[in-house]
Design an enzyme around this catalytic site. Structure first.
Site, PDB file in Angstrom:
ATOM      1  N   ASP A   4       5.095  -5.221   1.178  1.00 64.85           N
ATOM      2  CA  ASP A   4       3.920  -5.073   0.330  1.00 64.85           C
ATOM      3  C   ASP A   4       3.733  -3.593  -0.011  1.00 64.85           C
ATOM      4  O   ASP A   4       4.666  -2.960  -0.503  1.00 64.85           O
ATOM      5  CB  ASP A   4       2.703  -5.694   1.029  1.00 64.85           C
ATOM      6  CG  ASP A   4       1.448  -5.674   0.194  1.00 64.85           C
ATOM      7  OD1 ASP A   4       1.356  -6.469  -0.758  1.00 64.85           O
ATOM      8  OD2 ASP A   4       0.546  -4.860   0.486  1.00 64.85           O
ATOM      9  N   TYR A  36      -4.853   1.451  -4.279  1.00 68.76           N
ATOM     10  CA  TYR A  36      -4.790   0.858  -5.620  1.00 68.76           C
ATOM     11  C   TYR A  36      -5.463   1.756  -6.659  1.00 68.76           C
ATOM     12  O   TYR A  36      -4.973   1.889  -7.779  1.00 68.76           O
ATOM     13  CB  TYR A  36      -5.473  -0.513  -5.608  1.00 68.76           C
ATOM     14  CG  TYR A  36      -4.731  -1.545  -4.800  1.00 68.76           C
ATOM     15  CD1 TYR A  36      -3.711  -2.302  -5.371  1.00 68.76           C
ATOM     16  CD2 TYR A  36      -5.040  -1.758  -3.462  1.00 68.76           C
ATOM     17  CE1 TYR A  36      -3.022  -3.242  -4.632  1.00 68.76           C
ATOM     18  CE2 TYR A  36      -4.356  -2.703  -2.714  1.00 68.76           C
ATOM     19  CZ  TYR A  36      -3.347  -3.439  -3.299  1.00 68.76           C
ATOM     20  OH  TYR A  36      -2.658  -4.372  -2.566  1.00 68.76           O
ATOM     21  N   HIS A  89       4.256 -14.530   0.051  1.00 72.70           N
ATOM     22  CA  HIS A  89       4.202 -13.067   0.073  1.00 72.70           C
ATOM     23  C   HIS A  89       4.268 -12.542   1.505  1.00 72.70           C
ATOM     24  O   HIS A  89       4.859 -11.490   1.757  1.00 72.70           O
ATOM     25  CB  HIS A  89       2.899 -12.607  -0.589  1.00 72.70           C
ATOM     26  CG  HIS A  89       2.703 -11.130  -0.589  1.00 72.70           C
ATOM     27  ND1 HIS A  89       3.352 -10.284  -1.471  1.00 72.70           N
ATOM     28  CD2 HIS A  89       1.940 -10.322   0.206  1.00 72.70           C
ATOM     29  CE1 HIS A  89       2.993  -9.034  -1.233  1.00 72.70           C
ATOM     30  NE2 HIS A  89       2.144  -9.032  -0.226  1.00 72.70           N
TER      31      HIS A  89
END
Length: 297
Positions: free
Chosen positions: A103, A211, A275
């Site tokens: 990730d 982010y 994921h």
């Protein structure tokens, strides 16, 4: 979880990182880098297996997470800073190392291998797209843009932190347990540990700043990825890409066409993993890791 692991901390790139260590320091080193919203505990299955196989294993909490230092401000979470943290950590543990990331940790190790290949013996990336390919697919695919909606939400001030920590971090619970395809991949005890780590002062804002930094600082930090027309590569170390095909956030087409940037590449797709590939298929992931890094030991 039978490894004889120890906790430690160190200063790298002027930031204090906490890490967990297992195995004999005289053995080849494997550095495991977690993603969002995780911490070192995400490698609880791989730590003992790698140590027992004869590797020295180091799993840090990335800056902003769990017990590591949490610098203030979005700029502190630029990819160049995150990459420098990991590169310095590799140097501290006798680089070059076998570098592994999932990730956000995968995004960081892609960058480490491109900027500082001298610290990387092999690279393993799990469900994290190569940044140049991600830009391509994001521009061309409405499906991927839809999957990436949360990245835009995370650009808002203060509200994302409130949402992800609401009701004792219920959204984190759902993200982990409902995001996997294997029943029981995350136990009640596991989720409690993630909640505790994410509720440490400053942790939620720090994690979301990863982010925010992409949108606010990303243009400054972009590596000049070479074009497909050139023979040069930006990641020129042996690389394994492990990909759970049931990833709700990342499209499978992100695993295609990477040879333009990564010539020494092996791609292994796991059709029955999400994921959270190392939780859905922990034994398979460990097997692939051991086979790949063992071939380059």
């Amino acid at each position: 979880m039978t490894a004889d692991w120890t906790h430690g901390q160190t200063i790298v790139n002027d930031v204090r990182l906490h890490y967990v260590e297992a195995g004999d320091p005289a053995d080849p080193t494997v550095v495991l880098v977690h993603g969002f919203p995780e911490f070192w505990y995400s490698w609880r299955n791989q730590l003992p297996a790698l140590a027992e196989a004869g590797y020295h294993v180091v799993a840090p909490d990335m800056r902003g997470y769990n017990r590591s230092e949490k610098p203030h401000g979005v700029a502190a979470y630029r990819i160049t800073e995150l990459s420098a943290d990991v590169a310095d950590l590799c140097r501290e543990f006798d680089a070059p190392v076998h570098l592994v990331g999932h990730d956000w940790g995968g995004g960081v190790v892609w960058d480490v291998a491109a900027r500082t290949p001298e610290v990387v013996e092999t690279l393993t990336v799990m469900n994290a797209p190569h940044p140049a390919r991600f830009e391509e697919v994001l521009r061309s695919s409405a499906d991927q843009r839809k999957r990436s909606w949360y990245m835009l939400f995370f650009q808002l001030p203060w509200l994302p932190e409130r949402v992800v920590t609401a009701l004792n971090c219920r959204p984190i619970d759902r993200m982990l347990r409902e995001g996997t395809v294997t029943p029981g991949a995350f136990t009640e005890e596991d989720v409690a540990r993630y909640r505790e780590a994410f509720q440490r002062p400053g942790a939620a804002t720090s994690a979301i700043n990863y982010y925010r930094s992409v949108f606010r600082e990303g243009a400054k930090d972009r590596i000049p990825f070479v074009s497909a027309a050139t023979a040069e590569a930006d990641v020129d170390v042996p690389t394994l890409l492990l990909w759970g095909e049931q990833d709700a956030a990342l499209a499978l087409e992100l695993t295609e066409g990477l040879e333009r940037w990564v010539p020494d590449l092996e791609v292994v797709r796991l059709p029955d993993a999400s994921h959270w590939v190392q939780f859905d298929a922990p034994e398979r992931v460990t097997e692939e890791l051991l086979g790949f890094i063992g071939a380059h030991r």
